[in-house]
Scaffold this motif. Structure first.
Motif, PDB file in Angstrom:
ATOM      1  N   ALA A  97      -2.359  16.865   8.665  1.00  0.00           N
ATOM      2  CA  ALA A  97      -3.898  16.868   8.034  1.00  0.00           C
ATOM      3  C   ALA A  97      -4.612  17.764   8.947  1.00  0.00           C
ATOM      4  CB  ALA A  97      -4.456  15.492   8.092  1.00  0.00           C
ATOM      5  N   PHE A  98      -5.511  18.722   8.437  1.00  0.00           N
ATOM      6  CA  PHE A  98      -6.207  19.550   9.122  1.00  0.00           C
ATOM      7  C   PHE A  98      -7.895  19.099   8.893  1.00  0.00           C
ATOM      8  CE2 PHE A  98      -2.474  21.874   8.849  1.00  0.00           C
ATOM      9  CZ  PHE A  98      -2.278  22.563  10.149  1.00  0.00           C
ATOM     10  N   VAL A  99      -8.558  18.351   9.620  1.00  0.00           N
ATOM     11  CA  VAL A  99      -9.975  18.098   9.247  1.00  0.00           C
ATOM     12  C   VAL A  99     -10.840  18.385  10.436  1.00  0.00           C
ATOM     13  CG1 VAL A  99     -11.305  16.292   8.667  1.00  0.00           C
ATOM     14  CG2 VAL A  99      -8.974  16.081   7.960  1.00  0.00           C
ATOM     15  N   GLY A 100     -11.584  19.360  10.067  1.00  0.00           N
ATOM     16  CA  GLY A 100     -12.538  19.895  11.313  1.00  0.00           C
ATOM     17  C   GLY A 100     -11.471  20.477  12.327  1.00  0.00           C
ATOM     18  N   ASP A 101     -11.673  20.101  13.705  1.00  0.00           N
ATOM     19  CA  ASP A 101     -10.728  20.375  14.725  1.00  0.00           C
ATOM     20  C   ASP A 101      -9.666  19.488  14.780  1.00  0.00           C
ATOM     21  OD1 ASP A 101     -12.100  18.424  15.664  1.00  0.00           O
ATOM     22  OD2 ASP A 101     -12.723  19.412  17.695  1.00  0.00           O
ATOM     23  N   TYR A 102      -9.583  18.599  13.928  1.00  0.00           N
ATOM     24  CA  TYR A 102      -8.198  17.720  14.121  1.00  0.00           C
ATOM     25  C   TYR A 102      -7.059  18.106  13.412  1.00  0.00           C
ATOM     26  CZ  TYR A 102      -5.503  13.265  13.194  1.00  0.00           C
ATOM     27  OH  TYR A 102      -4.549  12.675  12.882  1.00  0.00           O
TER      28      TYR A 102
END
Length: 301
Positions: A50-55
């Protein structure tokens, strides 16, 4: 993944308040992008990143996410799934501005409004009843009019009351509509995800983005929350996690396959990002992820 696809997505104008869609893997919808609509995202099949913002973290079947307005996001299934998956995701998109209008008339919705505001950093929900979530997603899919809205509000209400959750992105990577720099940085992010094992230099990335090295460095950090090398290392470590869990390859082999040039640096970066060694991660992941339950993702907090 097409690195030429702009990051910012403008959805078609519609008089409807909700948009339901579901898709498999691979699918053109799966790319690093953002849009003004919030997005509820329920994973039905596969493991991946999962890529969410800088996560950057793991997902598994049953994972449930809420991505807020303009927060860049993508879910990438591991290469360990070579066959086409018919239905990987159930997705509900909604314009928060429309909800805000309704919430202004009904103060009882204040907590739901706060949840949506928090979603600007992205939220993952743990230990939520997957069968119940799926039934409500299906309710939104299979109904229209007031019944559809009431089903959706029921889902939002249950998510608001569910406290086993975490925000994902340290930075709220929210950018105005029409930001061409964001689209160009999005192309670089897609390129990194696709070519993580290659020798990717900041100079090459700046060339892809059509920016000078100094401008690229500044904008990449601003829009991803990471310096370029840090982001590349995060993607590589994420891929290494998948290989540690799903294969019996030696750690030294995995190190080089994901793009690191020496084992010592790989071990150091892995410990820094995951707070455990690669061998400890392999043991923990196989113990906790094998059951395919939503709480499995907690090991990558």
């Amino acid at each position: 993944m097409n690195v030429n696809v702009p990051e910012l997505e403008v959805l078609e104008n519609t008089t409807k308040s909700l948009r339901y869609l579901q898709h498999g893997w691979p699918d053109p919808l799966c790319r690093w992008h953002s849009h003004k609509e919030c997005e509820l995202h329920l994973i039905l099949e596969t493991h991946g990143k999962a890529f969410v913002g800088d996560y950057i973290g793991d997902f598994a079947p049953g994972a449930l996410f809420l991505a807020g307005s303009y927060v860049p996001h993508n879910w990438i299934t591991d290469d360990l799934y070579p066959e086409h998956v018919e239905t990987r995701d159930m997705v509900i998109q909604f314009d928060p501005a429309r909800l805000k209008q309704m919430f202004g008339a009904f103060p009882e919705f204040q907590e739901i409004y706060e949840l949506i505001e928090t979603s600007k950093s992205g939220i993952e929900f743990f230990n939520f009843d997957v069968a119940y979530a799926k039934s409500l997603f299906e309710g939104v899919r299979d109904t229209t009019g007031p019944e559809q809205i009431l089903t959706f509000l029921k889902l939002l209400n249950r998510l608001t009351a569910h406290k086993d959750r975490k925000t994902l992105s340290v930075l709220q990577l929210v950018h105005p509509e029409g930001n061409s720099k964001q689209a160009r940085i999005g192309e670089v992010v897609d390129y990194i995800v696709q070519h993580f094992a290659d020798d990717i230099s900041a100079e090459k990335a700046a060339e892809i983005a059509g920016m000078s090295p100094s401008s690229f460095s500044r904008n990449f950090h601003k829009m991803t929350g990471n310096r370029f090398v840090e982001f590349v290392n995060r993607v590589r470590i994420g891929q290494a996690c998948s290989m540690l869990y799903a294969t019996n390859e030696q750690i030294s082999s995995i190190c080089f396959e994901v793009g690191f040039q020496n084992l010592a640096n790989f071990n150091r970066q892995f410990l820094k990002m995951k707070n455990m060694t690669p061998s400890d991660y392999r043991d923990t992941a196989r113990r906790e992820l094998s059951s395919d339950t939503p709480e499995n993702n907690k090991i990558t907090a």
